[in-house]
Design a protein around this motif. Structure first.
Motif, PDB file in Angstrom:
ATOM      1  N   ASP A 129       0.830  -1.209   0.000  1.00 38.90           N
ATOM      2  CA  ASP A 129       0.000   0.000   0.000  1.00 38.90           C
ATOM      3  C   ASP A 129       0.867   1.263   0.000  1.00 38.90           C
ATOM      4  O   ASP A 129       0.559   2.229  -0.710  1.00 38.90           O
ATOM      5  CB  ASP A 129      -0.942   0.001   1.203  1.00 38.90           C
ATOM      6  N   ASP A 130       1.953   1.246   0.776  1.00 36.72           N
ATOM      7  CA  ASP A 130       2.877   2.391   0.785  1.00 36.72           C
ATOM      8  C   ASP A 130       3.440   2.640  -0.623  1.00 36.72           C
ATOM      9  O   ASP A 130       3.485   3.777  -1.092  1.00 36.72           O
ATOM     10  CB  ASP A 130       4.069   2.144   1.725  1.00 36.72           C
ATOM     11  N   ILE A 131       3.850   1.567  -1.268  1.00 37.68           N
ATOM     12  CA  ILE A 131       4.451   1.677  -2.599  1.00 37.68           C
ATOM     13  C   ILE A 131       3.418   2.174  -3.610  1.00 37.68           C
ATOM     14  O   ILE A 131       3.703   3.062  -4.419  1.00 37.68           O
ATOM     15  CB  ILE A 131       5.076   0.334  -3.036  1.00 37.68           C
ATOM     16  N   SER A 132       2.212   1.633  -3.557  1.00 37.11           N
ATOM     17  CA  SER A 132       1.152   2.061  -4.482  1.00 37.11           C
ATOM     18  C   SER A 132       0.809   3.530  -4.278  1.00 37.11           C
ATOM     19  O   SER A 132       0.649   4.282  -5.246  1.00 37.11           O
ATOM     20  CB  SER A 132      -0.098   1.208  -4.290  1.00 37.11           C
ATOM     21  N   THR A 133       0.688   3.935  -3.029  1.00 43.61           N
ATOM     22  CA  THR A 133       0.367   5.333  -2.724  1.00 43.61           C
ATOM     23  C   THR A 133       1.474   6.250  -3.217  1.00 43.61           C
ATOM     24  O   THR A 133       1.208   7.298  -3.820  1.00 43.61           O
ATOM     25  CB  THR A 133       0.145   5.511  -1.208  1.00 43.61           C
ATOM     26  N   PHE A 134       2.715   5.871  -2.982  1.00 44.88           N
ATOM     27  CA  PHE A 134       3.858   6.676  -3.415  1.00 44.88           C
ATOM     28  C   PHE A 134       3.889   6.784  -4.939  1.00 44.88           C
ATOM     29  O   PHE A 134       4.065   7.879  -5.489  1.00 44.88           O
ATOM     30  CB  PHE A 134       5.149   6.049  -2.882  1.00 44.88           C
ATOM     31  N   ALA A 135       3.686   5.657  -5.630  1.00 43.93           N
ATOM     32  CA  ALA A 135       3.707   5.657  -7.097  1.00 43.93           C
ATOM     33  C   ALA A 135       2.596   6.540  -7.658  1.00 43.93           C
ATOM     34  O   ALA A 135       2.822   7.325  -8.591  1.00 43.93           O
ATOM     35  CB  ALA A 135       3.580   4.233  -7.629  1.00 43.93           C
ATOM     36  N   ARG A 136       1.393   6.418  -7.097  1.00 42.92           N
ATOM     37  CA  ARG A 136       0.280   7.258  -7.563  1.00 42.92           C
ATOM     38  C   ARG A 136       0.561   8.738  -7.292  1.00 42.92           C
ATOM     39  O   ARG A 136       0.268   9.598  -8.126  1.00 42.92           O
ATOM     40  CB  ARG A 136      -1.027   6.840  -6.892  1.00 42.92           C
ATOM     41  N   SER A 137       1.138   9.035  -6.147  1.00 43.74           N
ATOM     42  CA  SER A 137       1.449  10.430  -5.811  1.00 43.74           C
ATOM     43  C   SER A 137       2.509  11.007  -6.744  1.00 43.74           C
ATOM     44  O   SER A 137       2.400  12.153  -7.182  1.00 43.74           O
ATOM     45  CB  SER A 137       1.911  10.544  -4.351  1.00 43.74           C
ATOM     46  N   LEU A 138       3.531  10.225  -7.053  1.00 51.16           N
ATOM     47  CA  LEU A 138       4.556  10.691  -7.991  1.00 51.16           C
ATOM     48  C   LEU A 138       3.974  10.908  -9.376  1.00 51.16           C
ATOM     49  O   LEU A 138       4.304  11.891 -10.049  1.00 51.16           O
ATOM     50  CB  LEU A 138       5.727   9.705  -8.056  1.00 51.16           C
ATOM     51  N   ALA A 139       3.120   9.978  -9.814  1.00 47.74           N
ATOM     52  CA  ALA A 139       2.484  10.132 -11.123  1.00 47.74           C
ATOM     53  C   ALA A 139       1.632  11.399 -11.141  1.00 47.74           C
ATOM     54  O   ALA A 139       1.668  12.163 -12.116  1.00 47.74           O
ATOM     55  CB  ALA A 139       1.630   8.904 -11.443  1.00 47.74           C
ATOM     56  N   ARG A 140       0.910  11.633 -10.085  1.00 46.91           N
ATOM     57  CA  ARG A 140       0.070  12.834  -9.989  1.00 46.91           C
ATOM     58  C   ARG A 140       0.935  14.102 -10.017  1.00 46.91           C
ATOM     59  O   ARG A 140       0.612  15.075 -10.693  1.00 46.91           O
ATOM     60  CB  ARG A 140      -0.739  12.770  -8.705  1.00 46.91           C
ATOM     61  N   LEU A 141       2.051  14.071  -9.298  1.00 50.17           N
ATOM     62  CA  LEU A 141       2.977  15.212  -9.282  1.00 50.17           C
ATOM     63  C   LEU A 141       3.540  15.454 -10.673  1.00 50.17           C
ATOM     64  O   LEU A 141       3.571  16.599 -11.161  1.00 50.17           O
ATOM     65  CB  LEU A 141       4.104  14.951  -8.280  1.00 50.17           C
ATOM     66  N   ASN A 142       3.985  14.396 -11.343  1.00 48.48           N
ATOM     67  CA  ASN A 142       4.535  14.548 -12.690  1.00 48.48           C
ATOM     68  C   ASN A 142       3.493  15.040 -13.677  1.00 48.48           C
ATOM     69  O   ASN A 142       3.782  15.894 -14.521  1.00 48.48           O
ATOM     70  CB  ASN A 142       5.144  13.226 -13.167  1.00 48.48           C
ATOM     71  N   ASP A 143       2.276  14.505 -13.594  1.00 49.06           N
ATOM     72  CA  ASP A 143       1.213  14.944 -14.488  1.00 49.06           C
ATOM     73  C   ASP A 143       0.925  16.431 -14.292  1.00 49.06           C
ATOM     74  O   ASP A 143       0.755  17.177 -15.277  1.00 49.06           O
ATOM     75  CB  ASP A 143      -0.066  14.136 -14.250  1.00 49.06           C
ATOM     76  N   ALA A 144       0.873  16.873 -13.039  1.00 46.24           N
ATOM     77  CA  ALA A 144       0.622  18.290 -12.751  1.00 46.24           C
ATOM     78  C   ALA A 144       1.778  19.158 -13.249  1.00 46.24           C
ATOM     79  O   ALA A 144       1.558  20.230 -13.824  1.00 46.24           O
ATOM     80  CB  ALA A 144       0.401  18.505 -11.256  1.00 46.24           C
ATOM     81  N   ALA A 145       2.998  18.694 -13.051  1.00 40.98           N
ATOM     82  CA  ALA A 145       4.176  19.457 -13.484  1.00 40.98           C
ATOM     83  C   ALA A 145       4.205  19.620 -15.002  1.00 40.98           C
ATOM     84  O   ALA A 145       4.648  20.656 -15.517  1.00 40.98           O
ATOM     85  CB  ALA A 145       5.452  18.791 -12.991  1.00 40.98           C
ATOM     86  N   GLU A 146       3.737  18.605 -15.718  1.00 39.04           N
ATOM     87  CA  GLU A 146       3.723  18.682 -17.187  1.00 39.04           C
ATOM     88  C   GLU A 146       2.712  19.691 -17.709  1.00 39.04           C
ATOM     89  O   GLU A 146       2.816  20.145 -18.843  1.00 39.04           O
ATOM     90  CB  GLU A 146       3.446  17.298 -17.777  1.00 39.04           C
ATOM     91  N   GLN A 147       1.743  20.049 -16.882  1.00 42.10           N
ATOM     92  CA  GLN A 147       0.716  21.003 -17.304  1.00 42.10           C
ATOM     93  C   GLN A 147       1.155  22.454 -17.135  1.00 42.10           C
ATOM     94  O   GLN A 147       0.526  23.360 -17.660  1.00 42.10           O
ATOM     95  CB  GLN A 147      -0.572  20.771 -16.511  1.00 42.10           C
ATOM     96  N   ILE A 148       2.251  22.676 -16.398  1.00 41.24           N
ATOM     97  CA  ILE A 148       2.728  24.020 -16.145  1.00 41.24           C
ATOM     98  C   ILE A 148       3.909  24.307 -17.066  1.00 41.24           C
ATOM     99  O   ILE A 148       4.900  23.572 -17.044  1.00 41.24           O
ATOM    100  CB  ILE A 148       3.143  24.183 -14.663  1.00 41.24           C
ATOM    101  N   PRO A 149       3.806  25.372 -17.883  1.00 39.20           N
ATOM    102  CA  PRO A 149       4.906  25.657 -18.828  1.00 39.20           C
ATOM    103  C   PRO A 149       6.180  26.083 -18.129  1.00 39.20           C
ATOM    104  O   PRO A 149       6.186  26.562 -17.044  1.00 39.20           O
ATOM    105  CB  PRO A 149       4.359  26.785 -19.702  1.00 39.20           C
TER     106      PRO A 149
END
Length: 149
Positions: A129-149
């Motif tokens: 669960d820790d690993i899944s949560t961390f992976a989802r959080s990193l993916a969310r962070l990367n997705d958000a970062a890609e939206q900002i020029p």
């Protein structure tokens, strides 16, 4: 880091610590791919290897967020080291694609395998669960970062 700072600064601080550690380890291991390879060229090599059908130099520059002249110098260095080659673009006979040489691709895959094993050891005490949560959080962070020029 002091707890009186906002949480977002703690996250940024911890990410910076981690990125520095990964970069330092990479710098120690890059010579296994080629003794003359530098970190910037290594990042270009990764991007070229991640484009299995090849990539144009201009697309590479855009994808890495660098000026075309910076990409051109890195590509020339990678060619000189024998790590990448140019091949005709099947969709445009006037253009060329960059592809990784088989030995460079194999060495990068071995590097990635070692990195994966090291990271697996780092998180070996974590729950699924820790690993899944961390992976989802990193993916969310990367997705958000890609939206900002």
């Amino acid at each position: 880091m002091s707890n009186d700072l906002p949480n977002d600064l703690d996250v940024e601080y911890e990410l910076t610590r981690f990125v520095r550690r990964v970069r330092a380890r990479s710098l120690r291991q890059i010579p296994e791919i080629h003794p003359s390879l530098d970190y910037g060229q290594f990042l270009f090599l990764i991007a070229i290897c991640d484009a299995p059908d090849g990539i144009r130099g201009s697309e590479l520059a855009e994808g890495l967020g660098v000026h075309k002249s910076t990409a051109s110098r890195a590509i020339a260095a990678l060619e000189k080291l024998g790590l990448v080659a140019r091949v005709p673009d099947p969709d445009d006979g006037r253009a060329q694609l960059l592809v990784a040489e088989p030995e460079a691709r194999a060495k990068l895959e071995a590097y990635r395998k070692r990195s994966h094993q090291r990271f697996s050891a780092i998180i070996s005490g974590w729950t699924d669960d820790d690993i899944s949560t961390f992976a989802r959080s990193l993916a969310r962070l990367n997705d958000a970062a890609e939206q900002i020029p």
